[in-house]
Scaffold this motif. Structure first.
Motif, PDB file in Angstrom:
ATOM      1  N   TYR A 161       2.199  -3.978  -6.957  1.00 12.99           N
ATOM      2  CA  TYR A 161       2.408  -2.778  -7.781  1.00 12.99           C
ATOM      3  C   TYR A 161       2.757  -1.580  -6.889  1.00 12.99           C
ATOM      4  O   TYR A 161       3.660  -0.807  -7.207  1.00 12.99           O
ATOM      5  CB  TYR A 161       1.151  -2.493  -8.603  1.00 12.99           C
ATOM      6  CG  TYR A 161       1.245  -1.251  -9.450  1.00 12.99           C
ATOM      7  CD1 TYR A 161       1.787  -1.312 -10.732  1.00 12.99           C
ATOM      8  CD2 TYR A 161       0.792  -0.026  -8.979  1.00 12.99           C
ATOM      9  CE1 TYR A 161       1.880  -0.172 -11.522  1.00 12.99           C
ATOM     10  CE2 TYR A 161       0.878   1.111  -9.767  1.00 12.99           C
ATOM     11  CZ  TYR A 161       1.428   1.026 -11.031  1.00 12.99           C
ATOM     12  OH  TYR A 161       1.524   2.153 -11.797  1.00 12.99           O
ATOM     13  N   GLY A 167      -1.766  -3.249 -10.773  1.00  8.63           N
ATOM     14  CA  GLY A 167      -0.579  -4.026 -11.108  1.00  8.63           C
ATOM     15  C   GLY A 167      -0.744  -4.665 -12.469  1.00  8.63           C
ATOM     16  O   GLY A 167      -0.534  -4.022 -13.477  1.00  8.63           O
ATOM     17  N   THR A 199       6.415  -2.043  -5.846  1.00  8.02           N
ATOM     18  CA  THR A 199       7.418  -1.915  -6.906  1.00  8.02           C
ATOM     19  C   THR A 199       7.450  -0.531  -7.539  1.00  8.02           C
ATOM     20  O   THR A 199       8.441  -0.159  -8.165  1.00  8.02           O
ATOM     21  CB  THR A 199       7.187  -2.967  -8.017  1.00  8.02           C
ATOM     22  OG1 THR A 199       5.883  -2.796  -8.562  1.00  8.02           O
ATOM     23  CG2 THR A 199       7.370  -4.367  -7.474  1.00  8.02           C
ATOM     24  N   HIS A 200       6.372   0.253  -7.381  1.00  8.28           N
ATOM     25  CA  HIS A 200       6.307   1.578  -8.004  1.00  8.28           C
ATOM     26  C   HIS A 200       6.274   2.718  -6.975  1.00  8.28           C
ATOM     27  O   HIS A 200       5.930   3.838  -7.311  1.00  8.28           O
ATOM     28  CB  HIS A 200       5.088   1.670  -8.924  1.00  8.28           C
ATOM     29  CG  HIS A 200       5.217   0.811 -10.130  1.00  8.28           C
ATOM     30  ND1 HIS A 200       5.025  -0.556 -10.098  1.00  8.28           N
ATOM     31  CD2 HIS A 200       5.551   1.116 -11.400  1.00  8.28           C
ATOM     32  CE1 HIS A 200       5.214  -1.051 -11.300  1.00  8.28           C
ATOM     33  NE2 HIS A 200       5.538  -0.064 -12.114  1.00  8.28           N
ATOM     34  N   ASN A 201       6.636   2.414  -5.734  1.00  2.92           N
ATOM     35  CA  ASN A 201       6.648   3.415  -4.667  1.00  2.92           C
ATOM     36  C   ASN A 201       5.363   4.233  -4.626  1.00  2.92           C
ATOM     37  O   ASN A 201       5.387   5.460  -4.544  1.00  2.92           O
ATOM     38  CB  ASN A 201       7.850   4.356  -4.802  1.00  2.92           C
ATOM     39  CG  ASN A 201       9.151   3.658  -4.513  1.00  2.92           C
ATOM     40  OD1 ASN A 201       9.216   2.798  -3.641  1.00  2.92           O
ATOM     41  ND2 ASN A 201      10.189   3.996  -5.254  1.00  2.92           N
ATOM     42  N   ALA A 202       4.256   3.552  -4.704  1.00  3.35           N
ATOM     43  CA  ALA A 202       2.962   4.235  -4.715  1.00  3.35           C
ATOM     44  C   ALA A 202       2.687   4.864  -3.358  1.00  3.35           C
ATOM     45  O   ALA A 202       3.187   4.417  -2.326  1.00  3.35           O
ATOM     46  CB  ALA A 202       1.858   3.245  -5.070  1.00  3.35           C
ATOM     47  N   ASP A 213       6.940   8.072   0.399  1.00  2.00           N
ATOM     48  CA  ASP A 213       6.815   6.686  -0.020  1.00  2.00           C
ATOM     49  C   ASP A 213       6.496   5.822   1.198  1.00  2.00           C
ATOM     50  O   ASP A 213       6.900   6.129   2.321  1.00  2.00           O
ATOM     51  CB  ASP A 213       8.124   6.187  -0.644  1.00  2.00           C
ATOM     52  CG  ASP A 213       8.438   6.864  -1.955  1.00  2.00           C
ATOM     53  OD1 ASP A 213       7.521   7.461  -2.547  1.00  2.00           O
ATOM     54  OD2 ASP A 213       9.601   6.790  -2.381  1.00  2.00           O
TER      55      ASP A 213
END
Length: 135
Positions: free
Chosen positions: A73, A4, A76-79, A90
């Motif tokens: 992170y 992040g 928010t970033h669809n990791a 996702d």
């Protein structure tokens, strides 16, 4: 790896490994400290052991704070996370919400353990002097 807001050298596997070791050591410290709390006086050992629970709780508190940006992170970033979800999907929002809630509870419990065991009062944490009361 990227956490992040943190960008640390090393692979993701390296960071998973060292944080896992830190979690195991912290958990072991909490267990050992708890056992010394319930042990008879004759088996308690040196006074320094008394601070083991507080030190372990504080270490785990700091570790949890350090990895929280990585969890944000991921949200928010669809990791993607190996072993979770089907075929690289996702992570569901529910996963992130539950993990965030658990982290808040864990941070609260660890802070309480660290401050109680070390003798720090809530008024001292709040920055209030001896005569003032926290409302």
């Amino acid at each position: 790896g990227t956490w992040g807001i943190w960008h640390l050298p090393g692979s993701a596997n390296f960071h998973v490994a060292w944080t896992g070791v830190a979690e195991i050591l912290g958990g072991g410290g909490l267990i050992l400290g708890g056992l010394t709390d319930i042990a008879p006086e004759s088996l308690k050992g040196p006074d320094e052991v008394r601070y083991l629970t507080a030190t372990s709780a504080l270490g785990l508190f700091v570790l949890t704070l350090a990895v929280t940006p990585a969890n944000i992170y991921m949200f928010t970033h669809n990791a993607h996370m190996a072993g979770v979800g089907m075929g690289g999907e996702d992570l569901p929002v529910t996963f992130h919400v539950v993990r965030g809630g658990i982290q808040i509870v864990v941070l609260s419990v660890l802070w309480r353990m660290a401050s109680q065991e070390s003798g720090v009062t809530e008024n001292q944490v709040a920055g209030l002097e001896g005569g003032e009361e926290r409302k």
